[in-house]
Design a protein around this motif. Structure first.
Motif, PDB file in Angstrom:
ATOM      1  N   TRP A 121       0.780  -1.271  -0.079  1.00 16.06           N
ATOM      2  CA  TRP A 121       0.103   0.052  -0.042  1.00 16.06           C
ATOM      3  C   TRP A 121       0.931   1.252   0.064  1.00 16.06           C
ATOM      4  CZ3 TRP A 121      -4.723  -1.319  -1.093  1.00 16.06           C
ATOM      5  CH2 TRP A 121      -5.461  -2.356  -0.523  1.00 16.06           C
ATOM      6  N   ASN A 122       2.158   1.127   0.368  1.00 12.44           N
ATOM      7  CA  ASN A 122       3.028   2.198   0.431  1.00 12.44           C
ATOM      8  C   ASN A 122       4.377   1.791   0.460  1.00 12.44           C
ATOM      9  OD1 ASN A 122       4.416   4.826   0.953  1.00 12.44           O
ATOM     10  ND2 ASN A 122       3.241   4.994   3.125  1.00 12.44           N
ATOM     11  N   ALA A 123       4.740   1.718  -0.688  1.00  8.77           N
ATOM     12  CA  ALA A 123       6.278   1.487  -1.194  1.00  8.77           C
ATOM     13  C   ALA A 123       7.184   2.084  -0.373  1.00  8.77           C
ATOM     14  CB  ALA A 123       6.601   1.343  -2.736  1.00  8.77           C
ATOM     15  N   THR A 124       6.932   3.200  -0.006  1.00 13.65           N
ATOM     16  CA  THR A 124       8.143   3.948   0.877  1.00 13.65           C
ATOM     17  C   THR A 124       8.137   3.940   2.378  1.00 13.65           C
ATOM     18  OG1 THR A 124       6.727   5.978   1.242  1.00 13.65           O
ATOM     19  CG2 THR A 124       7.823   5.904  -0.815  1.00 13.65           C
ATOM     20  N   LYS A 125       7.035   3.055   2.618  1.00 17.98           N
ATOM     21  CA  LYS A 125       7.101   2.643   4.296  1.00 17.98           C
ATOM     22  C   LYS A 125       8.143   1.780   4.504  1.00 17.98           C
ATOM     23  CE  LYS A 125       3.847   1.363   7.863  1.00 17.98           C
ATOM     24  NZ  LYS A 125       2.509   1.083   8.190  1.00 17.98           N
ATOM     25  N   ASP A 126       8.945   2.301   5.680  1.00 19.27           N
ATOM     26  CA  ASP A 126       9.803   1.371   6.237  1.00 19.27           C
ATOM     27  C   ASP A 126       9.324   0.228   7.116  1.00 19.27           C
ATOM     28  OD1 ASP A 126      12.461   0.315   7.037  1.00 19.27           O
ATOM     29  OD2 ASP A 126      12.943   1.919   8.458  1.00 19.27           O
ATOM     30  N   LEU A 127       9.611  -0.939   6.778  1.00 18.79           N
ATOM     31  CA  LEU A 127       9.053  -2.171   7.465  1.00 18.79           C
ATOM     32  C   LEU A 127      10.145  -2.893   8.024  1.00 18.79           C
ATOM     33  CD1 LEU A 127       5.986  -3.437   5.346  1.00 18.79           C
ATOM     34  CD2 LEU A 127       6.088  -1.847   7.320  1.00 18.79           C
ATOM     35  N   SER A 128      11.247  -2.446   7.955  1.00 20.74           N
ATOM     36  CA  SER A 128      12.493  -3.142   8.682  1.00 20.74           C
ATOM     37  C   SER A 128      12.127  -3.276  10.312  1.00 20.74           C
ATOM     38  CB  SER A 128      13.768  -2.503   8.531  1.00 20.74           C
ATOM     39  OG  SER A 128      13.691  -1.121   8.751  1.00 20.74           O
ATOM     40  N   PHE A 129      12.929  -3.979  10.717  1.00 18.35           N
ATOM     41  CA  PHE A 129      12.643  -4.458  12.132  1.00 18.35           C
ATOM     42  C   PHE A 129      13.644  -4.759  13.121  1.00 18.35           C
ATOM     43  CE2 PHE A 129      12.121  -8.696  10.550  1.00 18.35           C
ATOM     44  CZ  PHE A 129      12.599  -9.489  11.582  1.00 18.35           C
ATOM     45  N   VAL A 130      13.627  -4.715  14.202  1.00 16.13           N
ATOM     46  CA  VAL A 130      14.840  -5.088  15.262  1.00 16.13           C
ATOM     47  C   VAL A 130      14.578  -6.588  15.727  1.00 16.13           C
ATOM     48  CG1 VAL A 130      15.960  -4.671  17.354  1.00 16.13           C
ATOM     49  CG2 VAL A 130      15.395  -2.593  15.946  1.00 16.13           C
ATOM     50  N   PRO A 131      15.205  -7.520  15.274  1.00 15.65           N
ATOM     51  CA  PRO A 131      14.912  -8.857  15.783  1.00 15.65           C
ATOM     52  C   PRO A 131      15.260  -9.026  17.394  1.00 15.65           C
ATOM     53  CG  PRO A 131      16.996  -8.914  14.502  1.00 15.65           C
ATOM     54  CD  PRO A 131      16.581  -7.505  14.487  1.00 15.65           C
ATOM     55  N   LEU A 132      14.392  -9.803  18.077  1.00 20.27           N
ATOM     56  CA  LEU A 132      14.621  -9.989  19.624  1.00 20.27           C
ATOM     57  C   LEU A 132      14.683 -11.665  19.707  1.00 20.27           C
ATOM     58  CD1 LEU A 132      12.173  -7.599  21.054  1.00 20.27           C
ATOM     59  CD2 LEU A 132      14.549  -7.097  20.826  1.00 20.27           C
ATOM     60  N   ARG A 133      15.378 -11.919  20.607  1.00 17.12           N
ATOM     61  CA  ARG A 133      15.407 -13.499  21.003  1.00 17.12           C
ATOM     62  C   ARG A 133      14.024 -13.944  21.363  1.00 17.12           C
ATOM     63  NH1 ARG A 133      19.819 -11.734  24.037  1.00 17.12           N
ATOM     64  NH2 ARG A 133      18.651 -12.281  25.889  1.00 17.12           N
ATOM     65  N   PRO A 134      13.371 -14.979  20.674  1.00 17.75           N
ATOM     66  CA  PRO A 134      12.156 -15.248  20.950  1.00 17.75           C
ATOM     67  C   PRO A 134      11.893 -15.917  22.511  1.00 17.75           C
ATOM     68  CG  PRO A 134      12.843 -16.583  19.437  1.00 17.75           C
ATOM     69  CD  PRO A 134      13.873 -15.549  19.616  1.00 17.75           C
ATOM     70  N   GLU A 135      11.974 -15.038  23.577  1.00 19.97           N
ATOM     71  CA  GLU A 135      11.908 -15.648  24.760  1.00 19.97           C
ATOM     72  C   GLU A 135      11.039 -15.153  25.787  1.00 19.97           C
ATOM     73  OE1 GLU A 135      15.987 -14.716  26.432  1.00 19.97           O
ATOM     74  OE2 GLU A 135      16.662 -16.084  24.946  1.00 19.97           O
ATOM     75  N   ARG A 136      10.215 -13.961  25.449  1.00 23.29           N
ATOM     76  CA  ARG A 136       9.105 -13.480  26.184  1.00 23.29           C
ATOM     77  C   ARG A 136       7.874 -13.665  25.525  1.00 23.29           C
ATOM     78  NH1 ARG A 136       9.566  -8.183  29.482  1.00 23.29           N
ATOM     79  NH2 ARG A 136       8.457  -9.413  30.471  1.00 23.29           N
ATOM     80  N   VAL A 137       6.776 -13.889  26.398  1.00 24.43           N
ATOM     81  CA  VAL A 137       5.518 -14.013  25.829  1.00 24.43           C
ATOM     82  C   VAL A 137       4.367 -13.008  26.244  1.00 24.43           C
ATOM     83  CG1 VAL A 137       3.540 -15.700  26.110  1.00 24.43           C
ATOM     84  CG2 VAL A 137       5.787 -16.827  25.764  1.00 24.43           C
ATOM     85  N   LEU A 138       3.586 -12.423  25.494  1.00 25.22           N
ATOM     86  CA  LEU A 138       2.648 -11.534  25.843  1.00 25.22           C
ATOM     87  C   LEU A 138       1.375 -11.940  25.600  1.00 25.22           C
ATOM     88  CD1 LEU A 138       2.849  -8.576  23.205  1.00 25.22           C
ATOM     89  CD2 LEU A 138       4.421 -10.636  22.985  1.00 25.22           C
ATOM     90  N   GLU A 139       0.242 -11.632  26.411  1.00 24.83           N
ATOM     91  CA  GLU A 139      -0.874 -11.839  25.913  1.00 24.83           C
ATOM     92  C   GLU A 139      -1.560 -10.606  25.128  1.00 24.83           C
ATOM     93  OE1 GLU A 139      -5.575 -12.725  28.139  1.00 24.83           O
ATOM     94  OE2 GLU A 139      -3.591 -12.415  29.346  1.00 24.83           O
ATOM     95  N   VAL A 140      -2.368 -10.969  23.998  1.00 24.14           N
ATOM     96  CA  VAL A 140      -2.994  -9.838  23.208  1.00 24.14           C
ATOM     97  C   VAL A 140      -4.365 -10.190  22.839  1.00 24.14           C
ATOM     98  CG1 VAL A 140      -0.687  -9.503  22.172  1.00 24.14           C
ATOM     99  CG2 VAL A 140      -2.478 -10.721  21.009  1.00 24.14           C
ATOM    100  N   LYS A 141      -5.067  -9.076  22.613  1.00 21.77           N
ATOM    101  CA  LYS A 141      -6.552  -9.076  22.366  1.00 21.77           C
ATOM    102  C   LYS A 141      -6.448  -9.044  20.735  1.00 21.77           C
ATOM    103  CE  LYS A 141      -8.457  -5.766  24.625  1.00 21.77           C
ATOM    104  NZ  LYS A 141      -9.488  -4.857  25.378  1.00 21.77           N
ATOM    105  N   TYR A 142      -7.636  -9.769  20.341  1.00 21.09           N
ATOM    106  CA  TYR A 142      -7.540  -9.685  18.654  1.00 21.09           C
ATOM    107  C   TYR A 142      -8.958  -9.946  18.435  1.00 21.09           C
ATOM    108  CZ  TYR A 142      -7.610 -14.759  18.461  1.00 21.09           C
ATOM    109  OH  TYR A 142      -8.214 -16.190  18.505  1.00 21.09           O
ATOM    110  N   GLU A 143      -9.372  -9.599  17.101  1.00 18.09           N
ATOM    111  CA  GLU A 143     -10.830  -9.767  16.652  1.00 18.09           C
ATOM    112  C   GLU A 143     -10.964 -10.992  16.034  1.00 18.09           C
ATOM    113  OE1 GLU A 143     -11.405  -6.185  14.440  1.00 18.09           O
ATOM    114  OE2 GLU A 143     -11.347  -4.779  16.167  1.00 18.09           O
ATOM    115  N   HIS A 144     -10.300 -11.314  14.854  1.00 20.98           N
ATOM    116  CA  HIS A 144     -10.247 -12.685  14.167  1.00 20.98           C
ATOM    117  C   HIS A 144      -9.096 -13.001  13.281  1.00 20.98           C
ATOM    118  CE1 HIS A 144     -12.121 -10.242  11.090  1.00 20.98           C
ATOM    119  NE2 HIS A 144     -11.792 -11.036  10.161  1.00 20.98           N
ATOM    120  N   MET A 145      -9.010 -14.200  12.604  1.00 25.91           N
ATOM    121  CA  MET A 145      -7.896 -14.356  12.014  1.00 25.91           C
ATOM    122  C   MET A 145      -8.431 -14.233  10.591  1.00 25.91           C
ATOM    123  SD  MET A 145      -5.608 -15.436  14.088  1.00 25.91           S
ATOM    124  CE  MET A 145      -4.287 -16.215  13.186  1.00 25.91           C
ATOM    125  N   GLU A 146      -7.229 -13.912   9.714  1.00 27.66           N
ATOM    126  CA  GLU A 146      -7.129 -13.943   8.066  1.00 27.66           C
ATOM    127  C   GLU A 146      -6.161 -14.867   7.721  1.00 27.66           C
ATOM    128  OE1 GLU A 146      -8.438 -13.291   4.164  1.00 27.66           O
ATOM    129  OE2 GLU A 146      -9.549 -12.527   6.051  1.00 27.66           O
TER     130      GLU A 146
END
Length: 360
Positions: free
Chosen positions: A291-316
């Motif tokens: 949708w936006n080719a100029t948008k920066d979607l880079s990310f800082v990777p983390l060791r996958p060691e922590r868990v968080l609970e989130v609210k969501y509506e539904h899956m696609e």
């Protein structure tokens, strides 16, 4: 084009409420592209929620509207792609493409349908000042002889039926239920309707974060947290993000997440994100936004060691359909226990049972 209601028009909106309110007209909440259709003879224009034209992306609908709609009318509704297993929003997103050849090909491979749910104008008459009960009756008459792929959304004033829809129709990938005041007029860009959507929780693995758009070296701020769930093959699948934090919390997260940042030589489950082939068949972070080719979607990777609970509506598919919301850290859960098996599976439901002729 000369109509009593002229483009562009901002669609009437809905505000979220936790339960279905009594004394209204109820209808399914379709998961597609909101669209206001303007037809004046051979001229047809499809306006999006943000008032931009979508006409060029759906040539098959333009032709159908010339054949099935009254000569002069303005309708509010939703563009969807229906399959025998429910709505396919990802296929719908692919329809927004700059190349005409690609648009024409997708119009044949994944044809869209239009679900009408309101009438703004007919012939020389402006219906926006009339109550919804009158608009709905006129809409039913307007579309009485319309054929596929133009459909009329079902409605009911029975709250028990609305509650049943809320539970059952999720299995066809519908969003929830919309409630409209029977005496309400059509008010563009105003939240005068009500939407009731599904809300669930899931425990996810924290796998990385993105910097906030206002982040600086002097004042670093976390923008969003990247979420993962383990699939049946044991791979960590990117499922979505959470990002609704206060400025104070964004600053706190910088220090809080620092111990999880990768060291030299550390591996990460999504380290292959920069390889274009890796994105085939799965959703990985870090790719260019379609949708936006100029948008920066880079990310800082983390060791996958922590868990968080989130609210969501539904899956696609394998992802959360909308932005998830942070609930709490779950330091009592192991990352390996965060799998798709924990997610609630809605009952399956055929689109043809909701709107005859939709979805095969």
């Amino acid at each position: 084009m000369k109509l009593p209601v002229m483009p562009p028009v901002a669609p009437m909106l809905a505000k979220s409420v936790p339960t279905i309110p009594p004394g209204a007209s109820y209808e399914p909440k379709w998961d597609g592209f909101r669209c206001i259709v303007f037809r004046d003879g051979d001229e047809v224009e499809l306006g999006s929620r943000n008032e931009r034209p979508m006409t060029r992306y759906f040539p098959e609908l333009v032709e159908a509207m010339r054949a099935e709609l009254p000569e002069r009318c303005v309708l509010d509704g939703e563009i969807v792609i229906a399959t025998d297993t429910g709505l396919d929003f990802e296929a719908l997103q692919q329809r927004i493409h700059p190349a005409k050849s690609r648009v024409d090909l997708l119009a044949q491979q994944t044809p869209a349908s239009f679900i009408a749910f309101d009438l703004l104008a007919l012939d020389d008459e402006d219906y926006t000042r009339r109550p919804f009960s009158e608009r709905r009756a006129a809409l039913e008459g307007t579309l009485a002889s319309a054929g596929t792929p133009i459909h009329l959304t079902p409605t009911t004033t029975d709250i028990d039926v609305a509650n049943r829809w809320f539970v059952e129709l999720e299995g066809a990938h519908l969003d929830g239920v919309i409630a409209k005041p029977l005496d309400g007029t059509y008010q563009p860009d105003k939240r005068v309707m009500f939407k009731i959507k599904h809300v669930r929780t899931a425990d996810c693995v924290l796998a990385g974060f993105r910097w906030h758009k206002t982040s600086t070296d002097e004042q670093p701020l976390v923008g969003s947290l990247l979420l993962g769930l383990y699939n049946d093959d044991g791979a960590l699948q990117h499922v979505g993000v959470v990002g609704a934090f206060t400025a104070k919390r964004r600053a706190e997260l910088v220090d809080e997440l620092e111990p999880l940042r990768l060291g030299d030589g550390d591996e990460h489950p999504w380290s292959q994100w920069s390889d274009a082939a890796a994105h085939e068949g799965q959703r990985l972070p870090g790719s260019v936004s379609r949708w936006n080719a100029t948008k920066d979607l880079s990310f800082v990777p983390l060791r996958p060691e922590r868990v968080l609970e989130v609210k969501y509506e539904h899956m696609e598919g394998t992802r959360f359909r909308h932005l998830a919301h942070f609930v709490r850290w779950r330091d009592d859960r192991t990352p390996e226990s965060c799998t798709y098996e924990q997610l609630e599976q809605p009952l399956t439901y055929a689109l043809d049972d909701i709107v005859p002729g939709l979805g095969g």
